[in-house]
Design an enzyme around this catalytic site. Sequence first.
Site, PDB file in Angstrom:
ATOM      1  N   ASN A  46      -2.528   3.415  -7.549  1.00  0.00           N
ATOM      2  CA  ASN A  46      -2.731   3.718  -6.143  1.00  0.00           C
ATOM      3  C   ASN A  46      -2.879   5.230  -5.969  1.00  0.00           C
ATOM      4  OD1 ASN A  46       0.110   3.541  -6.884  1.00  0.00           O
ATOM      5  ND2 ASN A  46       0.653   3.810  -4.740  1.00  0.00           N
ATOM      6  N   VAL A  47      -3.749   5.594  -5.032  1.00  0.00           N
ATOM      7  CA  VAL A  47      -4.018   6.996  -4.724  1.00  0.00           C
ATOM      8  C   VAL A  47      -3.908   7.148  -3.211  1.00  0.00           C
ATOM      9  CG1 VAL A  47      -5.656   8.908  -4.875  1.00  0.00           C
ATOM     10  CG2 VAL A  47      -5.576   7.189  -6.708  1.00  0.00           C
ATOM     11  N   ASN A  49      -3.367   9.223   0.530  1.00  0.00           N
ATOM     12  CA  ASN A  49      -4.027  10.332   1.207  1.00  0.00           C
ATOM     13  C   ASN A  49      -3.261  10.613   2.493  1.00  0.00           C
ATOM     14  OD1 ASN A  49      -6.222  11.507   3.116  1.00  0.00           O
ATOM     15  ND2 ASN A  49      -7.133  11.620   1.080  1.00  0.00           N
ATOM     16  N   SER A  51      -4.408  11.185   5.259  1.00  0.00           N
ATOM     17  CA  SER A  51      -5.061  10.323   6.241  1.00  0.00           C
ATOM     18  C   SER A  51      -4.915   8.904   5.692  1.00  0.00           C
ATOM     19  CB  SER A  51      -6.531  10.713   6.382  1.00  0.00           C
ATOM     20  OG  SER A  51      -7.184   9.826   7.256  1.00  0.00           O
ATOM     21  N   TYR A  52      -3.838   8.229   6.076  1.00  0.00           N
ATOM     22  CA  TYR A  52      -3.400   7.004   5.418  1.00  0.00           C
ATOM     23  C   TYR A  52      -4.492   5.961   5.195  1.00  0.00           C
ATOM     24  CZ  TYR A  52       1.297   8.834   6.217  1.00  0.00           C
ATOM     25  OH  TYR A  52       2.418   9.613   6.242  1.00  0.00           O
ATOM     26  N   CYS A  57      -5.734   1.258  -3.132  1.00  0.00           N
ATOM     27  CA  CYS A  57      -4.743   0.535  -3.937  1.00  0.00           C
ATOM     28  C   CYS A  57      -5.143   0.535  -5.406  1.00  0.00           C
ATOM     29  CB  CYS A  57      -4.613  -0.900  -3.447  1.00  0.00           C
ATOM     30  SG  CYS A  57      -4.065  -1.049  -1.741  1.00  0.00           S
ATOM     31  N   GLU A  59      -5.294  -2.007  -7.446  1.00  0.00           N
ATOM     32  CA  GLU A  59      -6.185  -3.109  -7.776  1.00  0.00           C
ATOM     33  C   GLU A  59      -7.637  -2.766  -7.442  1.00  0.00           C
ATOM     34  OE1 GLU A  59      -2.346  -5.010  -6.097  1.00  0.00           O
ATOM     35  OE2 GLU A  59      -3.462  -3.139  -5.888  1.00  0.00           O
ATOM     36  N   CYS A  91      -2.013  -6.674  -1.867  1.00  0.00           N
ATOM     37  CA  CYS A  91      -2.117  -6.693  -0.409  1.00  0.00           C
ATOM     38  C   CYS A  91      -3.333  -7.533   0.003  1.00  0.00           C
ATOM     39  CB  CYS A  91      -2.219  -5.272   0.136  1.00  0.00           C
ATOM     40  SG  CYS A  91      -3.833  -4.479  -0.124  1.00  0.00           S
TER      41      CYS A  91
END
Length: 141
Positions: A46-47, A49, A51-52, A57, A59, A91
């Site tokens: 996962n990466v 940011n 800015s959500y 993710c 995957e 998710c």
Amino acid sequence: MENNKELEQLIDAACDAKTKAYCPYSNFRVGAALLGEDGKIYTGCNVENGSYGLTICAERTAYTKAVSEGCKKFKTLVVTTDVTDRFITPCGACRQFGVEFGNFDVYCVKPNKTDKFQTTSLNLLPGSFTPNDLEAPKTNQ
């Protein structure tokens, strides 16, 4: 999955990918390893940011890497986190992203690498919208 050694390699690859996660906001590391029908393992973490909404993710990172390298058919996805008391599954967005490429095995693995929950991409998303739905008969009314 027919090969335990292959599954162990995927679990190790997912655990290694998890160590590369960039998650300064949630502190929730996720690693994924995707086995393509071409025999290659594609990993992702996962990466996050600031800015959500731009967070990606693990995957989807793995799927994107595979597709960008020409692989669009998959055998197995392994997902792991640092959570010890339950299995964490992909998710909703990752579930939809996965079924785009068909039905394949999915393993959710605890950090100890031995506790596993096995399902399939289609079982994770009952009633999913797939590319086949785009070919369904339609009316203009």
